[in-house]
Design a protein around this motif. Sequence first.
Motif, short mmCIF file in Angstrom:
data_model
loop_
_atom_site.label_atom_id
_atom_site.label_comp_id
_atom_site.label_asym_id
_atom_site.label_seq_id
_atom_site.Cartn_x
_atom_site.Cartn_y
_atom_site.Cartn_z
N MET A 1 4.19 61.89 50.41
CA MET A 1 5.29 62.15 49.49
C MET A 1 6.35 61.09 49.69
O MET A 1 6.70 60.73 50.82
CB MET A 1 5.87 63.55 49.76
CG MET A 1 7.04 63.92 48.86
SD MET A 1 7.50 65.65 49.07
CE MET A 1 7.64 65.83 50.85
N THR A 2 6.89 60.59 48.58
CA THR A 2 7.93 59.58 48.63
C THR A 2 9.12 60.04 47.81
O THR A 2 9.04 61.03 47.06
CB THR A 2 7.43 58.24 48.07
OG1 THR A 2 7.10 58.40 46.68
CG2 THR A 2 6.22 57.73 48.83
N GLY A 3 10.24 59.30 47.98
CA GLY A 3 11.41 59.53 47.15
C GLY A 3 12.51 60.34 47.79
O GLY A 3 13.59 60.50 47.21
N ALA A 4 12.28 60.87 49.00
CA ALA A 4 13.30 61.70 49.64
C ALA A 4 14.32 60.82 50.35
O ALA A 4 13.96 59.93 51.12
CB ALA A 4 12.67 62.66 50.63
N ASP A 146 8.86 49.58 50.07
CA ASP A 146 8.57 49.59 48.64
C ASP A 146 9.69 48.99 47.80
O ASP A 146 9.54 48.80 46.60
CB ASP A 146 8.27 51.01 48.16
CG ASP A 146 9.42 51.99 48.39
OD1 ASP A 146 10.57 51.55 48.56
OD2 ASP A 146 9.16 53.21 48.37
N GLY A 147 10.83 48.72 48.44
CA GLY A 147 11.94 48.08 47.73
C GLY A 147 12.72 48.99 46.82
O GLY A 147 13.68 48.54 46.18
N GLY A 177 11.16 51.53 60.84
CA GLY A 177 10.96 50.81 59.59
C GLY A 177 12.12 49.88 59.28
O GLY A 177 13.23 50.04 59.79
N TRP A 178 11.83 48.91 58.41
CA TRP A 178 12.83 47.92 58.00
C TRP A 178 13.49 48.37 56.71
O TRP A 178 12.90 49.12 55.93
CB TRP A 178 12.17 46.56 57.81
CG TRP A 178 11.42 46.08 59.02
CD1 TRP A 178 10.06 46.04 59.17
CD2 TRP A 178 11.97 45.58 60.22
NE1 TRP A 178 9.73 45.55 60.41
CE2 TRP A 178 10.89 45.25 61.09
CE3 TRP A 178 13.26 45.37 60.69
CZ2 TRP A 178 11.06 44.73 62.36
CZ3 TRP A 178 13.45 44.85 61.97
CH2 TRP A 178 12.37 44.54 62.79
N PHE A 179 14.69 47.87 56.48
CA PHE A 179 15.42 48.26 55.28
C PHE A 179 16.34 47.14 54.80
O PHE A 179 16.62 46.19 55.54
CB PHE A 179 16.22 49.54 55.50
CG PHE A 179 17.14 49.50 56.70
CD1 PHE A 179 18.38 48.85 56.66
CD2 PHE A 179 16.78 50.13 57.88
CE1 PHE A 179 19.22 48.83 57.76
CE2 PHE A 179 17.62 50.12 58.99
CZ PHE A 179 18.84 49.46 58.93
N GLN A 191 24.85 45.69 44.40
CA GLN A 191 24.43 44.34 44.77
C GLN A 191 23.37 44.49 45.85
O GLN A 191 23.62 45.09 46.90
CB GLN A 191 25.62 43.52 45.28
CG GLN A 191 26.73 43.37 44.25
CD GLN A 191 27.86 42.50 44.77
OE1 GLN A 191 27.62 41.45 45.39
NE2 GLN A 191 29.10 42.92 44.52
N LEU A 192 22.17 43.98 45.57
CA LEU A 192 21.01 44.28 46.40
C LEU A 192 20.86 43.29 47.56
O LEU A 192 20.87 42.06 47.36
CB LEU A 192 19.74 44.27 45.55
CG LEU A 192 19.73 45.20 44.35
CD1 LEU A 192 18.38 45.14 43.65
CD2 LEU A 192 20.08 46.63 44.75
N GLY A 193 20.67 43.84 48.78
CA GLY A 193 20.33 43.01 49.93
C GLY A 193 18.90 42.51 49.82
O GLY A 193 18.04 43.20 49.27
N THR A 194 18.64 41.35 50.35
CA THR A 194 17.30 40.76 50.26
C THR A 194 16.70 40.42 51.61
O THR A 194 15.54 39.98 51.69
CB THR A 194 17.33 39.48 49.40
OG1 THR A 194 18.23 38.53 50.00
CG2 THR A 194 17.79 39.79 47.98
N VAL A 195 17.44 40.58 52.70
CA VAL A 195 16.94 40.27 54.05
C VAL A 195 16.79 41.59 54.81
O VAL A 195 17.76 42.32 55.02
CB VAL A 195 17.90 39.32 54.80
CG1 VAL A 195 17.42 39.09 56.22
CG2 VAL A 195 18.04 38.00 54.05
#
Length: 797
Positions: A1-4, A146-147, A177-179, A191-195
């Motif tokens: 399940m995703t989205g939580a 998943d971005g 996990g990474w974020f 404004q989206l982070g990219t690193v």
Amino acid sequence: MTGAASPPRVGDMLTALGGIIVNGAATGWQWLRDGVPIAGATANSYVLSAADTGSMIGPRELASGAGGSGSADADPVGPVAAALVAASYSAGFTLAQFPSYEEKRIYQRTTNSGGGQGKGTGTIRVPLSGVVTAGTVGVRIRSADDGTTILQGPWTAGTIANGATYVDVTGVDARLGWFFIDLKGADGAWQLGTVKVGMGMLTGFAGQSLTVRMLGRQATDSTATFASLGIAPDANSAVLARYVDGNTYNPAAATMPWQTPADMSNSTGPNSAGVGEYLNRMIALTGVNCGVIGHAVGGTTIASFYSGQSNWAALTEVMNRAGNGFEAFVWGQGHTEALYGIPPKAYGQALSTVFSQLTALNSLPSFARLVWTIPSMGLVRSWGTPWQVSRIRKGAQDWCAANGGTYVHMDDALMSSDGIHQTQAGSLTMARHLYRALRSSYGAGAGLGPAPLSATRSGTTITLTLSNVGQGALVLSGTPGNRLWVFPRGRVNPMANNATDNRFPVASVTAVNATTLAITLANDPGPGHELDLWVYFPSGPANAAADTIRDDRTDGDGITTGRIVQGSTLPIVIAAQTPGGAIDAPPSGFIAPISPLSMAETSTTYAASTGGAAFGQQMTGGTARGSYSPVFAPITVEGFFTCPDPLPGAIQVLFGGFGSNGSRFVAIDSAGKLRVWSGLTGTTVLAPGKRYHVACQAGPGGLALYVTNVTDGLPGTRENYAAFGETIVPATSGYSLRNHNGEYGLTGGALDEWAVFNSERYSGTTYTCPTAPLTGDEADIVALYRCDGDAKDAVTR
């Protein structure tokens, strides 16, 4: 399940992921609220509603086939929180992306409990650019997998001022996990982070060549791979560490990348199985991203990590880059100090210096302290004798006991062909010891292996008693007798030129019960023999990993072997069965111990001591000088001398080569007074031909000169005193009798019974000098020169 989100909130869309179905096919979904079906919720996705507030929500997958129908429930999420009221933020700014070399940076959490994941939270400083105007800033944490999935937030990061260059985002959940970090300002757009970065746990590493091999492979062990050792480096690990040795990885700290351990080329980053295995284990233990930060240099000293020295500067560059926060620090070093003959207390004092610096550097209020010094060694003497190695081990173990650290025993690490450094398989074993040493910090079962306590003997059988640390049995592998060394009391050969010097070989070892070993000797020492028993003596067998003594405690984490029995740092004394009874020599015969602190003599002469028959002889001419002699403080140098007749009329040295860089001495000056250290002078003009005792000591109690006129039976007095503020770093020099580093030789007079101690032996304005020869067993004694026909060190070893 995703989205939580963390926590899931009203308005979040949950998406169910199908499981594995055997002998059938999926037929649909049913969403559950606290285990009860939700009317009409039969799609594979579900938007949380106000009715779900406070409940646990999850999907049930339905399936059917030839054998009938069935269902399976996924783990629910929740409790569901109320929807966030859309916040408006007032700051103006442009999100400046982290530099590319910060990709996979792990930020050290400030707590290890609480937060949305229950793993603690921390702070991340996010850079801003463009025209920055004052106001509030919004933040959210977005999955790098998943971005799209929002893992945490949004919430208000804080208020910034005009022209601010960053915003400190507090309350970021530690997680596995990474974020990415996204920001929102007055324009209302994210404004989206990219690193991608992470929040978790960092461990510092520092030391010399064996620590190097925990970070990067070297020539003698570079053929092993992660795959060949059965290791798959966890993608949620990262390393920011440099190492300097044959294969060197030493980029600029400011721009070096964070890297996940891998089978990369030598000298390009963390390719040691040691760091890979350690991080894998710590991730499984903590449930968060884990990293190692640090700096290691082959062949270096602990003093090179003192403040102001090159290796401390290099280490702090890396630690500063990583944010100066760490939950644990691992110190692995000691070979150089063993070679120098540094005594235990001095090495412990050096550890205090280094860990005090680390405490001041660390942004966390406390951290775990792990120390290991010199694992198994082959029959090599290029980095100290077994006795000297044991001294460093004891210093580290005593320091840990007194300062809340853990001394990690590494006596089963597989060594390379040089007999000094571990192989990659050895690094893997060492990593597991470090992990086990840290388990208790995270509420898991842990603890060291059993410690040797005492031993008795009957004929050829020695009964060794071990501590009970919860083991159910003792497990012997290979030839465990290779790890048990038995010598005549005080006859261990500190030079250990071969494996049989003064040794009573062990024929067999049997585990009697969980706390007792029966050790059978190949030869009977005789009923009158006192013996010394060493467990894991630092002259290991060819394969230290094969010949071991362990307990049976495993942790269900895939490590199938128990914990190794703790090694001895002092011999276990076995009393004679019949004091005064027959004494049989070991198979090699009695070999005179050879101390590395003995001096080479030049034109020396001896005569009967003026102190009487008990003192034997005294040195009446020539000079003697050592090669490797330890430098340390606090220190007391004391001995007897007969004043030359006539007085020399110039500086002539009685004992030299100690103190700062080996530059200090005890001498008679041109006025016929004693002069010690470098400039502290006595008040009494010495009387030619008379016997005196002198003690020079330096340490926290000050710099002091004590003198006794033995011939006239006068009381001992402190003739001079000064405050002492020098920092004496552990080093090596050459102790000297009747000279100082080959100069200022003594003409006439005599020296008798000189000793060096790692302590301040006397205090106050008066003292009582020794009236009999020293035994060589005194507390903190480092060297003893009786001058009985030679300049050999007579300390009991």
